[in-house]
Structures are given as C-alpha cells and as structure tokens.
Design a protein around this motif. Structure first.
Motif, PDB file in Angstrom:
ATOM      1  N   VAL A 472      51.027  40.715  44.847  1.00  0.00           N
ATOM      2  CA  VAL A 472      49.644  40.495  44.417  1.00  0.00           C
ATOM      3  C   VAL A 472      49.495  40.844  42.938  1.00  0.00           C
ATOM      4  N   ALA A 473      50.107  41.965  42.528  1.00  0.00           N
ATOM      5  CA  ALA A 473      50.032  42.369  41.115  1.00  0.00           C
ATOM      6  C   ALA A 473      50.689  41.333  40.220  1.00  0.00           C
ATOM      7  N   GLN A 474      51.846  40.839  40.639  1.00  0.00           N
ATOM      8  CA  GLN A 474      52.519  39.811  39.847  1.00  0.00           C
ATOM      9  C   GLN A 474      51.710  38.525  39.829  1.00  0.00           C
ATOM     10  N   GLY A 475      51.014  38.233  40.927  1.00  0.00           N
ATOM     11  CA  GLY A 475      50.164  37.048  40.964  1.00  0.00           C
ATOM     12  C   GLY A 475      49.022  37.142  39.972  1.00  0.00           C
ATOM     13  N   LEU A 483      45.941  43.747  35.091  1.00  0.00           N
ATOM     14  CA  LEU A 483      45.856  44.638  36.243  1.00  0.00           C
ATOM     15  C   LEU A 483      44.693  45.608  36.045  1.00  0.00           C
ATOM     16  N   PRO A 484      44.082  46.064  37.137  1.00  0.00           N
ATOM     17  CA  PRO A 484      43.011  47.059  36.991  1.00  0.00           C
ATOM     18  C   PRO A 484      43.515  48.281  36.256  1.00  0.00           C
ATOM     19  N   ARG A 493      46.243  50.719  44.396  1.00  0.00           N
ATOM     20  CA  ARG A 493      46.745  49.622  45.222  1.00  0.00           C
ATOM     21  C   ARG A 493      45.585  48.811  45.783  1.00  0.00           C
ATOM     22  N   LEU A 494      44.537  49.485  46.233  1.00  0.00           N
ATOM     23  CA  LEU A 494      43.373  48.784  46.762  1.00  0.00           C
ATOM     24  C   LEU A 494      42.660  48.007  45.659  1.00  0.00           C
ATOM     25  N   ALA A 499      41.337  42.843  43.233  1.00  0.00           N
ATOM     26  CA  ALA A 499      41.369  41.980  42.053  1.00  0.00           C
ATOM     27  C   ALA A 499      42.104  40.680  42.354  1.00  0.00           C
ATOM     28  N   GLY A 500      43.186  40.773  43.120  1.00  0.00           N
ATOM     29  CA  GLY A 500      43.925  39.566  43.484  1.00  0.00           C
ATOM     30  C   GLY A 500      43.098  38.611  44.324  1.00  0.00           C
ATOM     31  N   PHE A 501      42.312  39.149  45.248  1.00  0.00           N
ATOM     32  CA  PHE A 501      41.480  38.298  46.092  1.00  0.00           C
ATOM     33  C   PHE A 501      40.299  37.719  45.317  1.00  0.00           C
ATOM     34  N   SER A 502      39.672  38.548  44.498  1.00  0.00           N
ATOM     35  CA  SER A 502      38.470  38.105  43.803  1.00  0.00           C
ATOM     36  C   SER A 502      38.769  37.043  42.756  1.00  0.00           C
TER      37      SER A 502
END
Length: 801
Positions: A472-475, A483-484, A493-494, A499-502
């Motif tokens: 997700v972070a790489q995405g 990244l946050p 991690r949350l 952030a990845g979903f939003s």
C-alpha cells in the motif's frame, strides 16, 4: 650512521566502527571473484553459530604520520603503521561484541594503490597511498591532489593538529573464537574468546578528526613540527600518561601542563640532534611507528613520567598517590568505561535492529520452542547483531523497493516491477505469457526474452516479500502521493492504509496483479472441450442467429456452349447467446493490517479457476441435456443417424460408431468426416487409451491382431462431468451423467460453438474496486461473458451401453 634515540612504545587500541558501504561493483575482476568465494563459503545461520559475512564497512582508526614538504613544490607525504596484527579492543557499532578483535591480514584483499579521502568521502580525495599487507597493515602515500582539503590537512599537521587515519574495509567475514581455543593469525598466537575477522576488502584510506573510540590511547602523534618531532596535544598526552583530564583540578592541570611543555621542548631538541647528523629528513623515515602505539621522543621519557607524578602530587597540595592506588583508580575507571560501552553497544544494537526491520520489513518467523514471533522481537531477544538481522531479513524477504512514480516509462517499469513482486509473493510464475487484456499487466503479454520484460522480472525480486501494508505504501508513491507524516509504527500503518484507500492508489497497485493471478489460473486450468469445439465473438448479450449454409452440391458437367448449373443451398441457423457470470469477494482493511496475504493469493486464483470451469460445464451440459436443434430433433437422435444403443465401448463398437460418423451427409454431399476425439467418462479412460493407441488388440485366447483404429489418430479424452453429471450454468438444472455413455466427435465439422462477448479477449474480466459506504478495503469481482450451443449434429455421435 644516523643516531636514533631509544623510545618507549605503548600498546594502542585501534578504534573500529561499522558503517554502510556501497556495493562492490567497482571492484576489479579478481576482487569480485575473491568476494564471490567468500560469499559462497560463509552462508550465515539464524543462530549465528557459524562464520558471519558482513556487507558492512569496517574502519580501523589510527594516528597519521604527516611529513612536512621540504619545499613549496613538494606535495608532502604521509605514512601509517595502521595495524600491528595484534589484539584490538574496538567499539564495534552493529556487531554484538565487546571483547578483543583480531583481523587476519592474510585474508584481506586490496589494490596495490588505494585512494586517500577526507572523512571517507569519495568526493573529497586528497591523494593516494601504497598499501603493504604482511603481518601488519602499512600505508605510505602522497598528497597528490591539490585542493582545499589537502592543504587543510597539511597545514593543520604543521600546526600540531592531531589528524587520524581511518582505513576502510568492507565485505567482512568474521567468526567468534570460543574461550580457550587457539587462533593463529598474523604470525601470532591468540587465545579465545576473540572476534576473528577472517577476510575482507581494504577499500580506501581517509583522514579523519575523531576516532571510532575516543577512550583509547593515540596510535601515533598526528603530525610533525618543523623539526620533524612527533607532537601530541595536551589532552592526548594526559590520556597516554593514564590521567583522566575531567577529574583533574586547575592546579593539577597547570603543573602537568608545565611538564608537557618541557617534554615537547626536549623532544624538539632531540629531533634537532638527529637532523644535524643526518640532514633534513623530509619523509620522516627515522620515526618508527612501532606497534601503532604512541611514542614519547627523547631518552628522558621515564623521567617525564616521574615529573608528571610529582606535578600531580604538588597539585593536590602535597598529598601523595601511590602507584597501586593510581592503578586501582584506573581499573575502576576502566570498568566504568566498559559498562558504558556495553550499555551503548546494546542500545546501538537494538536501535539498529529496529531500523533494519523498519526498512526491510518486520516479517513473521518461527522460533524453536516459541509461538510465531516477529524478526525484530526474536533478534533483540536472542542477542542477534545488526548484521545478522540484516542478513536474515535480506535473505528471507529481500529489500523493499525505493519510492516509485508512474510519470515516465522508467517509472512505469518500476510500477510494473512492484506488481510483479506481488505475483511472486503469491507464488505465481511471472514467466508465463498471458493473453493481452485490461485485467493483466501489459508486460506479461510480451515474449519472455523481451528486454523490457526481463528488466521488470529482475526488478521484481526487490518486492517479492513485502507485507500488504508495504505494498500500500509503495502504491502511494507509485501514484505520486507522499506517505503520511506519521507512517512509522502501529498508528502509522493505519494512516498509510487509510491514505492508500482514500487516494485510490491501493486499487491501482493491486488491480493488474490480482487480474494476472486470476487469468493465470484461468489459463492453467484443464478443459476437455478445447480442440474439438469452436469459438466466436458476439456483439452483445442478446440472442442472435448463427447461420450455417448447406454443403455445396457436387459439380455438374458443363457442355460446350452451355451455362454452368446454378447451385441451390439451403441455409439453417441456430440461436446463440453469451451471458454474464460473476462472483465478488471483499478484503477488509483488517486483512491488510493483519497481512492476510493468503486472501490476495487464493481469492483471485480460485475465482480464475471458477471462471475456467464455466466453459467445460456449459459444453458438458450441451452433451448431457441433448436439447433439440432448430429442426426440432435432439442433437443425438436416431433420425440424425448419430445415436447408437447397446454399444458399450469396445473395438467393434468403436469401429461401428466411427463408420456412422463417416457416413453423414449434408444434402447430397457425403461429408466423410474422420473422428478426432473420443470422449469418455473417467471409468472408461484407460480402455479408450488402449483402443486408440495400442498397436495390437488381443482376444480372450491371447491371439492378437493389428489395431486399425490406432492409425486414425483419435485423441482419447476422459471427463468426470460425463460420469458425475453437471449443473447447467444457464438454467441451474442438474443433468445426470453416465458411467458407460461415450461420444465420438470430429473437429472437421460443426460441433459445439462457445460464444464470448466482443472486447473481452475471451477471458474473464477482473475488477478491483475500493469499498464504499463507510467500508475500507477492496472488492474483487470476476466476470465472464460466455455461452455454448450445438450448431450441428453431423460431427458428433453418441453411444450408450
């Protein structure tokens, strides 16, 4: 003959530090070969019981001897007796060891000439040096680079600045010699416990200002004054005498300063006597570094020690300090320093392990006698070194990739490598060539030897073992998002996941990887209908006619002057239609947090396999349902001359049905169709192989005869759906199978046609979307647009027992 005054040497502790070192790409072929041998010979174990191989950098720090230039045109030289080959007590950052260290010089690899840098910075060269590796390490060099760093080093040395020399080593192979065991190295004998550095690469030499261990005695004075005398500063002189400067009063310092000044002056006079006898000694050859220890010039060195003691007594107002008391005080101080070192080393070890597991991933591991734990907890608990932890993490997980974006072809290649890494973690073969469609990465449709694909498959190794949250972070990075700020730790991690979903980047990074897993499983699945059925695309999901023209009649005689006879062909058609079939599954954010990667691995694969079952299910349903064609007669019917009763599978019955198939006509045309496939339930599979592939058929008496069916190249196919029956995907009705019914078909004619919706590439469509309505996660939907219908009866025959 030159006069050399006797000097008393003091053993030196060569400070050592560990720092990250670049890869050995710049090494020559011979050095790479030697390193490859070391790497192959020293594979470390998890418990660290065997020899450990470190990719880190070792620096041995000692005093630099800098010689003043005789003239302004001279560049100036330096020499260093860097390591005596004996025992050191360095502070090893990153290695869980606080005891003696011995470097086996015979195992070192080095070029004859090494670069000399300022503070290990390759962008700040100051000269070069020639290295000598015998039973000791010695480097002699010249300030061949004229720049500000070079001039500053020489100028500082001339004014008494205590420069240190740090020798950089990399790719270390080391082991721990147990207590009581004998080690032979560098022409000496050592008794364990000892950390034995067996091999490594000597890369470069640097001038530095701070040693790796500030509590050790200086190796040798940093520079010469204009007379060529080795000079220490006052603090170094105090340490060499065994005094702790921090504990001295101002009066004591004043008295000791006077002794120090007198000693320096005496040393200068002594050097002048040597110079008078031998001339100007520009290279300082008469100054012997000995064992890399500090030396006090002049024959009155012992007297200087006594003067220092007397000065200390005077500074204390006449109170005396016996030699035994001073040794006791020194022992206490040494013990305190050792405790501080041990605490600092432990803190550095734990912090290093945290850093490594944050960078490379805190993977789950199985520890003997314990429940599953994390690498971080296991390494800290078991006393692993940072090197050992890093080696385990890299070997079992591979490093996580650097930040990537998708704005350029090169960056899109990195995005593809990340998607390929997801496939590798899922256990999929990225060498497979898949049909090109929107559900799979474009590179997977390229030939395996395509240079671009090869690069992607190689780069994918860096991403093959990340956790779901790391993907997700790489995405996020791949889509150009940052990244946050609080992306480290549990709360981070949350934040990363949200952030990845939003931003939608999570769906983007997983879509084609999940699609490739589904399509790969679809393509790999077995299908008994391939090879004897046909395929066509339909423009929509409406029922359409599939016309079939009657076979052309035979040609007729064409007399001279007459017209050719006109052919009249009847046209028939069958109604065909493709329908939509689909399934959806959800992967919740909790599954990402808990790294439930098996859901990502299994769900697309199982959906792909389910989609692959649709076609054989439909074709089997057509055979078992035996629905009527447009003429109102069932596909297999006596009126169609393609149904044979009381015909259990045997050589005679197979010959009978083959002949039935060959005699079929279309209008007046004899089709003479040759059977290509024999379809049987699984219970008749072996018999079908014997009847179609045996050269000789034996009777009950044991006599055999040639099997003519073998020459007809009929392929036997066994299919369990013909035994078990099948649920018709279109109607949902259950169709019964038979253990004895078999079919003979010819791919030369029209059999069963499989319809696909145009634009789908005749493969399932995989859609990965982010959950909505207050849910966080991904939904995976697999859709397949497909149908099947028998077009003609003439190319298929059915036999029942």
């Amino acid at each position: 003959m030159s006069k050399r005054k006797s000097r008393r040497s003091r053993p030196a502790k060569s400070p050592t530090s560990i720092a990250v070192h670049p890869t050995p790409e710049r090494l020559g072929h011979a050095r790479r070969t030697h390193l490859r041998t070391l790497l192959q010979a020293a594979a470390p174990t998890v418990d660290g019981s065997c020899a450990l191989l470190s990719s880190r950098r070792l620096t041995l720090t000692a005093e630099a001897v800098i010689h003043a230039a005789a003239t302004e045109q001279d560049v100036g030289t330096f020499d260093l007796d860097a390591y005596s080959g004996g025992v050191m007590f360095p502070l090893l950052n990153g290695v869980n060891w606080n005891g003696p260290v011995v470097v086996n010089i015979a195992g070192l690899v080095a070029n004859a000439t090494l670069p000399v840098h300022r503070a290990h910075d390759p962008e700040r060269p100051v000269g070069h040096g020639t290295v000598s590796l015998t039973d000791r390490i010695r480097v002699e060099g010249a300030f061949s680079i004229d720049n500000s760093d070079s001039r500053e080093i020489r100028g500082g040395a001339a004014r008494g600045f205590p420069w240190r020399t740090s020798i950089g080593m990399s790719h270390l192979q080391h082991e721990i010699i147990p207590e009581g065991q004998i080690l032979h190295a560098n022409g000496q004998e050592f008794v364990g416990p000892i950390l034995h550095v067996m091999a490594g690469v000597l890369d470069e030499v640097s001038f530095v200002t701070i040693a790796g261990d500030n509590n050790t005695q200086p190796a040798i004075a940093a520079s010469k004054n204009q007379s060529g005398v080795q000079v220490m500063n006052f603090s170094q002189w105090l340490a060499a005498k065994g005094w702790d400067e921090a504990t001295l009063t101002d009066a004591q310092k004043s008295q000791l300063q006077a002794v120090f000044n007198a000693e320096v002056a005496a040393g200068a006079d002594a050097a002048g006597e040597v110079s008078d006898d031998n001339g100007a000694d520009a290279d300082g050859a008469d100054v012997d570094a000995g064992e890399g220890a500090g030396e006090v010039a002049g024959a009155d060195a012992d007297t200087a020690d006594a003067d220092a003691d007397a000065a200390l007594v005077a500074g204390r107002g006449g109170s005396s300090l016996t030699a035994g008391a001073r040794q006791a005080t020194g022992a206490q101080h040494t013990a305190l320093l050792a405790q501080r070192r041990e605490a600092a080393a432990e803190e550095d070890r734990i912090e290093g392990i945290r850093s490594i597991t944050t960078k490379l991933g805190n993977l789950s591991i199985k520890a003997e006698g314990r429940a599953d734990t994390t690498l971080r907890a296991h390494a800290i608990r078991e006393g692993w070194s940072v090197d050992q932890t890093e080696l385990y993490a890299r070997r079992n997980r591979r490093p996580s990739g650097v930040g990537i974006h998708s704005s350029s072809p090169q960056q899109r290649g990195s995005l593809a490598a990340l998607q390929a890494g997801i496939l590798l973690r899922a256990g999929r073969n990225i060498d497979a060539v898949l049909p090109q469609n929107n559900a799979t990465p474009e590179w997977m449709s390229l030939p395996v030897n395509d240079p671009g694909r090869q690069r992607i498959m190689n780069d994918a190794q860096a991403y093959r073992d990340l956790e779901m949250i790391d993907y997700v972070a790489q995405g996020l990075r791949a889509q150009g998002h940052s990244l946050p700020a609080n992306h480290v730790g549990r709360s981070g991690r949350l934040a990363t996941l949200q952030a990845g979903f939003s931003t939608g980047s999570t769906a983007v990074i997983f879509t084609q990887s999940i699609g490739a897993m589904a399509i790969d499983a679809y393509v790999e699945s077995g299908d008994f209908s391939r090879g004897w059925t046909s395929e066509e695309d339909v423009p929509n999901l409406l029922e359409t006619d599939r016309p079939r023209m009657q076979a052309a009649p035979d040609l007729t005689l064409h007399p001279t002057g007459d017209e050719a006879d006109h052919a009249h062909r009847d046209a028939t058609s069958e109604k065909v239609r493709a329908d939509r079939y689909s399934r959806t599954a959800e992967i919740d954010e909790n599954d990402f947090i808990n790294d439930q990667f098996q859901l990502l691995r299994r769900t697309p694969r199982e959906f792909g396999q389910a989609a692959a079952r649709l076609r054989p299910n439909m074709v089997a349903a057509v055979l078992l349902a035996n629905a009527a064609l447009k003429d109102g007669i069932a596909v297999f019917h006596a009126d169609h001359l393609n149904l044979s009763g009381s015909s259990a599978l045997s050589q005679p019955n197979l010959q009978k049905v083959r002949a039935m198939l060959s005699r079929q006509k279309d209008g007046d045309a004899s089709l003479n169709l040759q059977p290509t496939h024999l379809l049987t339930p699984t219970g008749l599979g072996d018999l079908a192989i014997q009847l179609t592939q045996s050269a000789v058929i034996s009777n009950d008496s044991g006599a055999g005869s040639t099997n003519p069916i073998r020459t007809r190249n009929i392929m036997p196919i066994e299919e369990s759906r013909l035994d078990n029956g099948v649920v018709d995907p279109l109607t949902g009705s259950t169709l019964a199978g038979s253990l004895t019914t078999w079919y003979l078909v010819s791919a030369e004619g029209h059999t069963i046609e499989v319809q696909f919706l145009e634009g789908t590439g005749r493969v399932p469509q995989v859609i990965v979307e982010q959950l909505g309505r207050g849910k966080f996660g991904l939904s995976i939907t697999v859709k397949h647009f497909i149908g099947a219908k028998a077009l003609d009866f003439r190319s298929m025959a059915k036999a029942t027992a």
